[in-house]
Write a protein that holds these residues in place. Structure first.
Motif, mmCIF file in Angstrom:
data_model
loop_
_atom_site.group_PDB
_atom_site.id
_atom_site.type_symbol
_atom_site.label_atom_id
_atom_site.label_comp_id
_atom_site.label_asym_id
_atom_site.label_seq_id
_atom_site.Cartn_x
_atom_site.Cartn_y
_atom_site.Cartn_z
ATOM 1 N N GLU A 89 -29.169 -15.277 -24.502
ATOM 2 C CA GLU A 89 -27.922 -15.171 -23.758
ATOM 3 C C GLU A 89 -27.843 -13.827 -23.035
ATOM 4 O OE1 GLU A 89 -23.690 -14.500 -23.052
ATOM 5 O OE2 GLU A 89 -24.675 -13.549 -24.768
ATOM 6 N N TYR A 90 -28.176 -12.770 -23.754
ATOM 7 C CA TYR A 90 -28.112 -11.419 -23.201
ATOM 8 C C TYR A 90 -29.062 -11.287 -22.012
ATOM 9 C CZ TYR A 90 -28.408 -6.322 -22.898
ATOM 10 O OH TYR A 90 -28.396 -5.031 -22.453
ATOM 11 N N CYS A 91 -30.289 -11.756 -22.179
ATOM 12 C CA CYS A 91 -31.291 -11.596 -21.123
ATOM 13 C C CYS A 91 -30.959 -12.427 -19.888
ATOM 14 C CB CYS A 91 -32.679 -11.945 -21.628
ATOM 15 S SG CYS A 91 -33.333 -10.683 -22.744
ATOM 16 N N SER A 92 -30.389 -13.601 -20.104
ATOM 17 C CA SER A 92 -30.049 -14.413 -18.936
ATOM 18 C C SER A 92 -29.053 -13.658 -18.047
ATOM 19 C CB SER A 92 -29.489 -15.770 -19.362
ATOM 20 O OG SER A 92 -28.177 -15.618 -19.880
ATOM 21 N N ARG A 93 -28.237 -12.827 -18.654
ATOM 22 C CA ARG A 93 -27.280 -12.033 -17.870
ATOM 23 C C ARG A 93 -27.891 -10.732 -17.363
ATOM 24 N NH1 ARG A 93 -23.580 -9.833 -20.990
ATOM 25 N NH2 ARG A 93 -24.024 -10.945 -22.935
ATOM 26 N N GLU A 94 -28.615 -10.026 -18.256
ATOM 27 C CA GLU A 94 -28.981 -8.637 -17.968
ATOM 28 C C GLU A 94 -30.445 -8.444 -17.564
ATOM 29 O OE1 GLU A 94 -26.792 -6.029 -18.330
ATOM 30 O OE2 GLU A 94 -25.105 -7.236 -19.038
ATOM 31 N N VAL A 95 -31.343 -9.222 -18.143
ATOM 32 C CA VAL A 95 -32.780 -8.997 -17.898
ATOM 33 C C VAL A 95 -33.413 -10.310 -17.430
ATOM 34 C CG1 VAL A 95 -34.717 -7.652 -18.823
ATOM 35 C CG2 VAL A 95 -32.564 -7.692 -20.081
ATOM 36 N N PRO A 96 -33.025 -10.767 -16.262
ATOM 37 C CA PRO A 96 -33.326 -12.152 -15.863
ATOM 38 C C PRO A 96 -34.811 -12.488 -15.756
ATOM 39 C CG PRO A 96 -32.484 -10.867 -14.001
ATOM 40 C CD PRO A 96 -32.270 -10.039 -15.213
ATOM 41 N N LYS A 97 -35.667 -11.478 -15.549
ATOM 42 C CA LYS A 97 -37.084 -11.809 -15.396
ATOM 43 C C LYS A 97 -37.847 -11.785 -16.719
ATOM 44 C CE LYS A 97 -38.049 -9.091 -11.725
ATOM 45 N NZ LYS A 97 -38.975 -8.514 -10.732
ATOM 46 N N TRP A 98 -37.130 -11.470 -17.787
ATOM 47 C CA TRP A 98 -37.785 -11.321 -19.084
ATOM 48 C C TRP A 98 -38.059 -12.678 -19.717
ATOM 49 C CZ3 TRP A 98 -39.652 -6.759 -20.549
ATOM 50 C CH2 TRP A 98 -40.191 -6.656 -21.841
ATOM 51 N N ASN A 99 -39.260 -12.832 -20.282
ATOM 52 C CA ASN A 99 -39.551 -14.032 -21.067
ATOM 53 C C ASN A 99 -39.019 -13.791 -22.483
ATOM 54 O OD1 ASN A 99 -41.046 -15.514 -19.033
ATOM 55 N ND2 ASN A 99 -42.601 -13.925 -19.305
ATOM 56 N N THR A 100 -38.007 -14.525 -22.823
ATOM 57 C CA THR A 100 -37.260 -14.195 -24.034
ATOM 58 C C THR A 100 -37.910 -14.690 -25.319
ATOM 59 O OG1 THR A 100 -36.022 -16.180 -23.612
ATOM 60 C CG2 THR A 100 -35.024 -14.104 -22.913
ATOM 61 N N ILE A 101 -38.910 -15.527 -25.190
ATOM 62 C CA ILE A 101 -39.578 -16.016 -26.393
ATOM 63 C C ILE A 101 -40.972 -16.486 -26.020
ATOM 64 C CG2 ILE A 101 -38.846 -18.426 -26.190
ATOM 65 C CD1 ILE A 101 -38.323 -18.328 -29.279
ATOM 66 N N SER A 102 -41.881 -16.347 -26.921
ATOM 67 C CA SER A 102 -43.220 -16.872 -26.722
ATOM 68 C C SER A 102 -43.492 -17.756 -27.927
ATOM 69 C CB SER A 102 -44.206 -15.711 -26.624
ATOM 70 O OG SER A 102 -45.518 -16.193 -26.640
ATOM 71 N N ILE A 103 -43.284 -19.029 -27.728
ATOM 72 C CA ILE A 103 -43.343 -19.975 -28.844
ATOM 73 C C ILE A 103 -44.808 -20.207 -29.170
ATOM 74 C CG2 ILE A 103 -42.564 -22.240 -29.642
ATOM 75 C CD1 ILE A 103 -40.515 -22.038 -27.192
ATOM 76 N N SER A 104 -45.179 -19.822 -30.373
ATOM 77 C CA SER A 104 -46.591 -19.570 -30.635
ATOM 78 C C SER A 104 -47.257 -20.575 -31.551
ATOM 79 C CB SER A 104 -46.740 -18.189 -31.267
ATOM 80 O OG SER A 104 -46.082 -17.220 -30.472
#
Lengths: 318, 557, 134
Positions: B223-238
Motif C-alpha cells: 500500500e505504501y509503495c503504491s503511493r510513495e515508491v511506485p517503481k519499486w517491486n514490492t515482493i519477489s515471490i520466490s
C-alpha cells in the motif's frame, strides 16, 4: 546405585536422563532402581494429552508448559511416538515445537519411540513417569502423536486426559465414534478461528451429555487457538478445577489404584511370558505347532491344549 | 492437445519397423527416461498443437496474454536481462567496495545479501548473533550501516534488489532514508525487496512473526509503495529456495504461485485495489540442471499466472497478469568436488533461464559449495552471462524453444501438475493453512529424500561426486570472513547508539508499538521515522515481536 | 541385541537450510537409529541441554552459514561442563578443509562435507559404537 537414586532425588538432569535410558534399555538395574524410587513417587500430577496428528497438540503443550512455568511448577514431558516400527529406527520430532523451553531448568522433555519393549511402550512409559515423579516434577505430561490403540493405552497412564480436537480434519466425527471420547476428561477444540469450530464444540457437548452422570461436573469443553496463545489460561483453569474434583471425589485415588492393579497384571503376565519364552523356546515350539497344523492337519485347539498341559506340568515340577 | 490420428498411425508404424529393429539390436541405456524432476521424457516428441486456435490459446505472441512466449514483445532483442550478482559479506564498507567493483565490471543491478542476524532481526551484539555476523551477507544494524553500504552509489542510477523478508519494511525504510540523504526522490527509486514470508516458513527459515501479522506487514508495504515508491517491486515471490530445499520443478511452480495467490488475496482482503499493487509483484525462480524441463517450467509458470490473475482475480490490466521473474542458478547443484565443473553447470542453467525468458539473473560462482565466492569466481560467473548474451546467439529471437515438440509437451505436463497442487492447497484451506499443517514441507521433503537417495545409490549421476571421481587436494584461496568482524561491528553499533538522540528513538519506537496495535494503520511511516533516528533493526523488531509474537517452526518428518 | 543408539541432529546458529539435516535424520532413521531432530535456529546451550535430557549417544550438528568455528566447539564445551563429554559430537555443512584441524582439536569427532554419502556417516557411528555402549 544408591548414588544414582540420590542424584535423581536431587533432580540432577543427567542422572534422570540416564535412569530413563536404563528403563528404556530394560537394563538389569531397572527393577531395583525403580523400587528404590518408588517411596518417593505419588506427588506429581500426571496429565495425558492426545489427539489426531495435526490437531496442534505440541503447540498447545508448549503454551501449557509456559503457563505452568509462570506458576513455578516444574514440568516433565514424555513425548511418546508409538507408531514407529518395532525393529526399525524412529525420528522423534515432537519436541521441536517445545524447544524454546530447552534452556529452562524447570522443564524436562524426553522423546520415546516404541522399541518392542517387553510389556509394551505403555509399560516403559509407566516406569519413566516414576523416575520423573521421584525427581520432584510437579506436573508430568504424557503426549502421544495420534489416537490409535497403543496411544490410548499410553495416555491412559495419566490421572487426567486432555483430548485435543480440531475442526476441518475430517476425522472429528470418526474420533467421536471410535470411542475416544470415553477417555477424555478435558476437551479442547483447538484452532477455534477455523471454520466449523463452533459446530464441533456443539457436537462434542452433545455427545458428552450421554457420558456424564448427573452427579459429576460436566467435562469441560474449551476453545483454543494455540498458535495465537488464546484460551490457554482457560484450559489450565479448567484442568486444575477438574483435577480438584477428581481428587475430592476420590476418583483420582480410584484411578491410581486401578492403574497399579493394571501394572501388577502387566508385570506378572510379562514375567510369565518371559519365563515361558526363555525356558520353553516358545518361538520354536510355535513353529512346530504351525507345521503340525498345516502339514498334518491337526486340530489347533486340541494341539495347543496338549502342549499347554505339558508346559504347565513342567513349571509345576520346577 | 491430441496429436493428429494420421501422425499416431505413422508413429506406430515407425515403432514397429525402424525403432524395433534398433531396439532389438541395441537396447536403450535405461528402461525409463525421466526429467530431473521425474517427469516421463518421451523418446521422440511429436507436435501436439495442430491448429492456429490451439496455438493462440496456449502460446500467443510475446508481450500478450497468456505471455507463454515472454512478457515483452521484443525480449532480448530490445535489451538483455539485468545481470545481477547477489553479493555482500562482512561490514558495509567491504560490501560497498564489492558493489563498486561489480558495477565497474559491467553488472547492471545490485543484489544485496544480508547476514543472518539482519535477516532475522537481531542486532550484531545480540547473543544469538554469535558467529553469524557478516557471514552470509552484510551486517546492517542501523541506518549508519546502510549509508556506508551505498556510499558513492547513486540510488537514482542503479536498481537494487534486497534479499530481505521478515524485516523487509525496516530495510526498505533504511533504503528510502539513504535516498533522502542523497537527495533522490522516492519516485526515482528502482529495485526489489524479497518480502516473501511464506517461503521462509516453507523452506528458508528466516521468519520472525506468525503468518497473520507478517501478511499485514507485506500488505502495508504494497500500500505504501503504491503511493510513495511506485517503481519499486514490492515482493519477489520466490520458488528458488523451495527448489533448493529439494522440491521438484512442478512443486517449485505450484508452491510459488500458491504463495502469490495468498499475497494477492491478503492485499484484497486488506482493501487494496488490484490494479494498485498487482503490477509490482515479481517472482524469483531457480534454474536447475535439466535444461529443457526448466525452460518448460518458466513458460508454464508465466502462462498460469496470467490465467490465475485474469480468471481468479478478474484482472483486466495486462500488466497485472505478467509474471516477471528473477532467476538464480541452482546452488544445490554445485559440488565441492572438482569445483571448476560448476562453471559448466552454471552455463547450462544460464541457458535455461535465458531460454525461459528471465528478466534478471544471478549466476552462482564455482566455489560456493566450499565457502564465500572469491572475486575471481564472481567474475567468471558474470562472464558466463555475458558470453551467453553476447556470443551464443540465443538472444536473437524471442522464445527460441517454442514449438519444440518436447518443450511444449513438458510445458503442458508441468502446468497440469501445478493445477493439481493448487486444487489440493485450496482444499486444505489455502496456502497458510497448508504450511501450518506441514503439508507443503512434507511434499518437498519427500522429493528431496528421493533425489538424495538416487545419488546415494548411483541412479542419479553427479559428475565428480558419485562418478568420475579423482583424488583432490583441498582448495586454496578461499575467501573467509575475518572472525574479528563481529567485534568491529559491535563497536560501530555501540558508537552509533551513543551518538543518537535517545529520547527521539524512544518516542519513535513507542509510535511503532502504537501502530502495530492498531491493525488499520500502515506501519511503514512510523518505521521510517524510527530508522531516521538510528533506531536499530533489533530494537524495532523487538517492539514488533512483543506485539505480534514469534512464529514457531512446524515440520513433519 | 545391540543397544539402540540415540542420535540428536541439531541445527545451531541462524541458517534455515535444513535440507541436509533432515536428510541425514531420515536416512539414519531408516538405518535403524532413534533420531531426535531439534529444528532450526538452536543455541549451543539448547542443543547441549537437549542432548543430555534425551541421553543421546551422538550429536550431529549441521550448519551452512559459516559460523561453525564459533558454534561447534561451544556445544562440545557445554557438554564437557555438564559432565557429558562421553557424547560424541560430529558436524556437517559447508566447512572448508582448512577449518577441520581446528574443529577436530576442539573435540568434533568428524566432519562431513557436501557430497558425503550416508554410508560414511553410518560407518563412523558404528565404528564408535563400542565407545558409547556403556
Amino acid at each position: 546405585m544408591k548414588d544414582l537414586t540420590q542424584q535423581i532425588l536431587n533432580g540432577d538432569i543427567r542422572s534422570i536422563a540416564r535412569a530413563i535410558s536404563i528403563v528404556e534399555n530394560n537394563a538389569p538395574l531397572k527393577e531395583p532402581l525403580l523400587d528404590e524410587l518408588y517411596p518417593f513417587c505419588g506427588k506429581a500430577m500426571i496429565w495425558g494429552i492426545t489427539g489426531a496428528p495435526g490437531a496442534g497438540k505440541s503447540t498447545l503443550l508448549d503454551r501449557i508448559i509456559a503457563a505452568e512455568r509462570e506458576q513455578q511448577r516444574r514440568v516433565a514431558v514424555i513425548a511418546v511416538d508409538p507408531t514407529s516400527p518395532f525393529t526399525g529406527g524412529a525420528i522423534l520430532g515432537d519436541r521441536l515445537r517445545m524447544q524454546r523451553h530447552a534452556l529452562d531448568s524447570g522443564v524436562f522433555i524426553r522423546s520415546m519411540a516404541s522399541r518392542g519393549y517387553l510389556g509394551g511402550i505403555a509399560g516403559a512409559t509407566r516406569d519413566v513417569i516414576k523416575v520423573f515423579d521421584a525427581a520432584g516434577y510437579d506436573l508430568i505430561i504424557i503426549e502421544t502423536i495420534g489416537v490409535g490403540q497403543s496411544e490410548v493405552e499410553v495416555v491412559s497412564l495419566a490421572d487426567m486426559i486432555l483430548l485435543v480436537l480440531v475442526p476441518g480434519l475430517g476425522d472429528e466425527i470418526q474420533a467421536l465414534k471410535a470411542g475416544i471420547m470415553e477417555i477424555g476428561d478435558i476437551f479442547i477444540i483447538n484452532k477455534k478461528d477455523r471454520e466449523g469450530a463452533v459446530k464441533l464444540k456443539t457436537e462434542v457437548e452433545y455427545v458428552l451429555r450421554f457420558k456424564n452422570e448427573s452427579s459429576a461436573p460436566p467435562n469441560p469443553v474449551i476453545m483454543t487457538a494455540a498458535t495465537l496463545n488464546e484460551g490457554i489460561a482457560e484450559v489450565i483453569a479448567a484442568a486444575e478445577q477438574y483435577f480438584q474434583y477428581l481428587t475430592d471425589s476420590g476418583q483420582l485415588e480410584q484411578r491410581r489404584r486401578q492403574r497399579l492393579r493394571q501394572e501388577f497384571y502387566d508385570i506378572v503376565l510379562t514375567k510369565i511370558q518371559q519365563v515361558v519364552e526363555n525356558h520353553y523356546n516358545l518361538t520354536q515350539k510355535v513353529e512346530r505347532l504351525v507345521e503340525l497344523v498345516v502339514e498334518h492337519h491337526e486340530k489347533p485347539y486340541a494341539l495347543i491344549e496338549k502342549h499347554l498341559n505339558s508346559i504347565l506340568k513342567e513349571i509345576e515340577q520346577r | 492437445m491430441p496429436k493428429s490420428t494420421e501422425l499416431i498411425k505413422k508413429q506406430q508404424q515407425w515403432e514397429n519397423s525402424t525403432l524395433k529393429k534398433v531396439l532389438d539390436r541395441n537396447p536403450e541405456r535405461k528402461a525409463e527416461f525421466t526429467t530431473g524432476s521425474w517427469l516421463p521424457a518421451e523418446r521422440v516428441a511429436l507436435p501436439r498443437i495442430t491448429t492456429d486456435e490451439e496455438y493462440l490459446n496456449k502460446l500467443g505472441f510475446p508481450g500478450e496474454y497468456p505471455f507463454t512466449r515472454g512478457v515483452q514483445a521484443t525480449m532480448y532483442r530490445g535489451r538483455f536481462w539485468t545481470m545481477r550478482q547477489y553479493a555482500g559479506f562482512g561490514t558495509a564498507e567491504e560490501s560497498n567496495s564489492r558493489y563498486k567493483y561489480l558495477l565497474s565490471q559491467g553488472q547492471t543491478g545490485l543484489s544485496i545479501a544480508f547476514d543472518l542476524p539482519t535477516q532475522i532481526g537481531y542486532d550484531s551484539d545480540d547473543a544469538r548473533s554469535l558467529g553469524e555476523v557478516g557471514k552470509v551477507g552484510v551486517a546492517i544494524d542501523t541506518l549508519k550501516d546502510m549509508e556506508i553500504l551505498f556510499d558513492g552509489i547513486p540510488l537514482d542510477k542503479v536498481s537494487t534488489s534486497m534479499t530481505i523478508n521478515a524485516p523487509a519494511a525496516i530495510l526498505l525504510a533504511m533504503y528510502l532514508a539513504v535516498a533522502e540523504k542523497q537527495g533522490v526522490s522516492k519516485g526515482q527509486l528502482n529495485g526489489t525487496i524479497q518480502n516473501d514470508i511464506l517461503k521462509e516458513y516453507i523452506a528458508r527459515g528466516t521468519y520472525i512473526f506468525p503468518p497473520k501479522p507478517s501478511l499485514r506487514l507485506i500488505t502495508n508495504i504494497f500500500e505504501y509503495c503504491s503511493r510513495e515508491v511506485p517503481k519499486w517491486n514490492t515482493i519477489s515471490i520466490s520458488g528458488y529456495h523451495i527448489r533448493e530445499a529439494g522440491s521438484t520443478a512442478i512443486q517449485e511452480v505450484a508452491f510459488t504461485l500458491a504463495d502469490g495467490i495468498a499475497y494477492v488475496q491478503a492485499a484484497l482482503n486488506a482493501g487494496l485495489d488490484l490494479d494498485s499493487f498487482a503490477d509490482r509483484l515479481s517472482f524469483f525462480f531457480n534454474a536447475h540442471n535439466d535444461l529443457l524441463e526448466e525452460v518448460a517450467k518458466f513458460r508454464a509458470a508465466r502462462r498460469m499466472w496470467a490465467k490465475i490473475m485474469k480468471e481468479k482475480f478478474g484482472a483486466t490490466n495486462p500488466k497485472t497478469m505478467m509474471l516477471r521473474f528473477h532467476t538464480q542458478t541452482a546452488g544445490s547443484t554445485l559440488t565441492a568436488q572438482q569445483p571448476d565443473n560448476n562453471i559448466v553447470r552454471v552455463t547450462i542453467q544460464t541457458l535455461a533461464a535465458v531460454f525461459g525468458g528471465t528478466q534478471s539473473l544471478h549466476t552462482n560462482s564455482r566455489d560456493e559449495a566450499l565457502a564465500l565466492p572469491s572475486e575471481e569466481s564472481v567474475r567468471i560467473a558474470l562472464r558466463t552471462q555475458q558470453i551467453v548474451a553476447y556470443e551464443s546467439g540465443v538472444t536473437n529471437t524471442v522464445d527460441p524453444l517454442a514449438g519444440s515438440y518436447y518443450v511444449e509437451d513438458l510445458t503442458d505436463k508441468i502446468e497440469a501438475g501445478v493445477w493439481q497442487y493448487l486444487e489440493q492447497i485450496e482444499k486444505l484451506g489455502g496456502m497458510v493453512a497448508a504450511i501450518e499443517t506441514g503439508f507443503i514441507q512434507k511434499e518437498i521433503q519427500e522429493a528431496a529424500y528421493r533425489y538424495q537417495q538416487e545419488i546415494e545409490n548411483g541412479q542419479r549421476i553427479v559428475v565428480g561426486v558419485n562418478q568420475f571421481v579423482i583424488p583432490e587436494e583441498p582448495p586454496s584461496h578461499l575467501l573467509k570472513v575475518d572472525a574479528e568482524l563481529q567485534r568491529i561491528q559491535i563497536a560501530k553499533l555501540a558508537k552509533v547508539k551513543s551518538e543518537r538522540n535517545q529520547e527521539a528513538v524512544k518516542q519513535k519506537l513507542a509510535a511503532i508499538r502504537q501502530a502495530a496495535l492498531s491493525p488499520d494503520q500502515n506501519l511503514m511511516p512510523p518505521i521510517l521515522d524510527a530508522v531516521r533516528e538510528y533506531a536499530t533493526l533489533g530494537e524495532i523488531c523487538n517492539v514488533l515481536r512483543d506485539v505480534f509474537g514469534e512464529y514457531q517452526e512446524s515440520i513433519v518428518l | 541385541m545391540n543397544k539402540k543408539l540415540r542420535i540428536l541432529i541439531a541445527k545451531p546458529g541462524l541458517d534455515g537450510h535444513d535440507r541436509g539435516a533432515k536428510y541425514v535424520a531420515r536416512a539414519l532413521k531408516d538405518a535403524g537409529y532413534e533420531v531426535i531432530y531439534t529444528g532450526i535456529r538452536q543455541s549451543p546451550e539448547a542443543i547441549a541441554q537437549t542432548a543430555i535430557q534425551e541421553d543421546v549417544d551422538f550429536v550431529g550438528l549441521s550448519l551452512l552459514s559459516g559460523a561453525h568455528n564459533e558454534l561447534f566447539p561451544r556445544v562440545v564445551q557445554l557438554l564437557r561442563e555438564k559432565q557429558a563429554s562421553d557424547i560424541i559430537v560430529f558436524g556437517g555443512g559447508v566447512i572448508p578443509e582448512s577449518d577441520m584441524p581446528f574443529l577436530k582439536e576442539q573435540g568434533i569427532a568428524a566432519i562431513f562435507t557436501p557430497g558425503t554419502s550416508i554410508a560414511a556417516i553410518i560407518e563412523f557411528i558404528e565404528a564408535n559404537r563400542p565407545r558409547v555402549s556403556h
